[in-house]
Design a protein around this motif. Structure first.
Motif, short mmCIF file in Angstrom:
data_model
loop_
_atom_site.label_atom_id
_atom_site.label_comp_id
_atom_site.label_asym_id
_atom_site.label_seq_id
_atom_site.Cartn_x
_atom_site.Cartn_y
_atom_site.Cartn_z
N GLN A 66 -47.06 -34.71 10.96
CA GLN A 66 -47.66 -35.30 9.75
C GLN A 66 -48.05 -36.76 10.02
N ILE A 67 -47.16 -37.52 10.62
CA ILE A 67 -47.45 -38.92 10.91
C ILE A 67 -48.55 -39.03 11.95
N HIS A 68 -48.56 -38.14 12.91
CA HIS A 68 -49.61 -38.13 13.93
C HIS A 68 -50.98 -37.92 13.27
N MET A 69 -51.06 -36.98 12.35
CA MET A 69 -52.34 -36.75 11.66
C MET A 69 -52.76 -37.96 10.84
N GLU A 70 -51.81 -38.61 10.17
CA GLU A 70 -52.13 -39.81 9.39
C GLU A 70 -52.62 -40.93 10.31
N TRP A 71 -51.99 -41.06 11.47
CA TRP A 71 -52.41 -42.09 12.42
C TRP A 71 -53.80 -41.80 12.97
N ARG A 72 -54.08 -40.55 13.33
CA ARG A 72 -55.38 -40.20 13.88
C ARG A 72 -56.49 -40.31 12.82
N SER A 73 -56.15 -40.11 11.57
CA SER A 73 -57.16 -40.27 10.51
C SER A 73 -57.26 -41.73 10.05
N LYS A 74 -56.56 -42.61 10.75
CA LYS A 74 -56.59 -44.06 10.54
C LYS A 74 -56.07 -44.50 9.16
N ARG A 75 -55.18 -43.70 8.60
CA ARG A 75 -54.53 -44.11 7.34
C ARG A 75 -53.38 -45.06 7.60
N ILE A 76 -52.79 -44.97 8.79
CA ILE A 76 -51.72 -45.89 9.17
C ILE A 76 -52.00 -46.38 10.59
N THR A 77 -51.41 -47.51 10.94
CA THR A 77 -51.59 -48.06 12.29
C THR A 77 -50.63 -47.38 13.26
N LEU A 78 -50.88 -47.62 14.53
CA LEU A 78 -50.01 -47.06 15.57
C LEU A 78 -48.58 -47.58 15.41
N LYS A 79 -48.46 -48.86 15.13
CA LYS A 79 -47.13 -49.45 14.97
C LYS A 79 -46.40 -48.84 13.77
N GLU A 80 -47.12 -48.65 12.66
CA GLU A 80 -46.50 -48.04 11.48
C GLU A 80 -46.08 -46.60 11.78
N ALA A 81 -46.91 -45.88 12.52
CA ALA A 81 -46.58 -44.49 12.86
C ALA A 81 -45.34 -44.44 13.75
N ALA A 82 -45.27 -45.34 14.72
CA ALA A 82 -44.10 -45.37 15.60
C ALA A 82 -42.85 -45.73 14.82
N ASN A 83 -42.94 -46.70 13.93
CA ASN A 83 -41.78 -47.08 13.12
C ASN A 83 -41.35 -45.94 12.22
N ALA A 84 -42.30 -45.18 11.67
CA ALA A 84 -41.96 -44.06 10.79
C ALA A 84 -41.21 -42.97 11.56
N CYS A 85 -41.49 -42.86 12.84
CA CYS A 85 -40.81 -41.85 13.67
C CYS A 85 -39.59 -42.43 14.38
N SER A 86 -39.29 -43.71 14.17
CA SER A 86 -38.15 -44.39 14.80
C SER A 86 -38.22 -44.32 16.32
N MET A 87 -39.39 -44.68 16.86
CA MET A 87 -39.53 -44.71 18.31
C MET A 87 -40.44 -45.87 18.69
N PRO A 88 -40.35 -46.31 19.93
CA PRO A 88 -41.23 -47.39 20.39
C PRO A 88 -42.70 -46.95 20.36
#
Length: 103
Positions: A66-88
């Motif tokens: 889900q977060i990957h799709m949001e990141w690829r559709s540019k709704r969230i930034t890469l940093k926000e996506a990584a933080n949402a998944c608790s990973m670097p």
């Protein structure tokens, strides 16, 4: 006593010391070659038995797709996506690229 360089600094003493050092050097190098060969054989045998080396992979979080799709559709930034998944950031990006290549 043959390697004691404090005495016997004449030509014969130096010659004997050099010969002994060369022999010891050869033995050490030969043993290192044998160790490497045995190690390679052991690794090959373990791989043939199906042993996996390295750290076990950490499973993806449940919300990763889900977060990957949001990141690829540019709704969230890469940093926000990584933080949402608790990973670097680098780990998130590498796992995202691997996921895309699998599909």
């Amino acid at each position: 006593p043959l390697l004691d360089t404090r005495r016997g600094k004449d030509l014969m003493g130096t010659f004997l010391s050099d010969i002994v050092l060369q022999v010891l050097s050869f033995v050490a190098e030969n043993e290192r070659t044998n160790i490497r060969q045995r190690q390679a054989e052991g690794i090959a045998a373990a791989k043939a038995r199906g042993v996996r080396f390295g750290r076990p992979p950490v499973p993806l979080p449940e919300n990763f797709c889900q977060i990957h799709m949001e990141w690829r559709s540019k709704r969230i930034t890469l940093k926000e996506a990584a933080n949402a998944c608790s990973m670097p950031v680098g780990t998130f990006y590498a796992k995202a690229v691997r996921l895309e290549n699998e599909h």
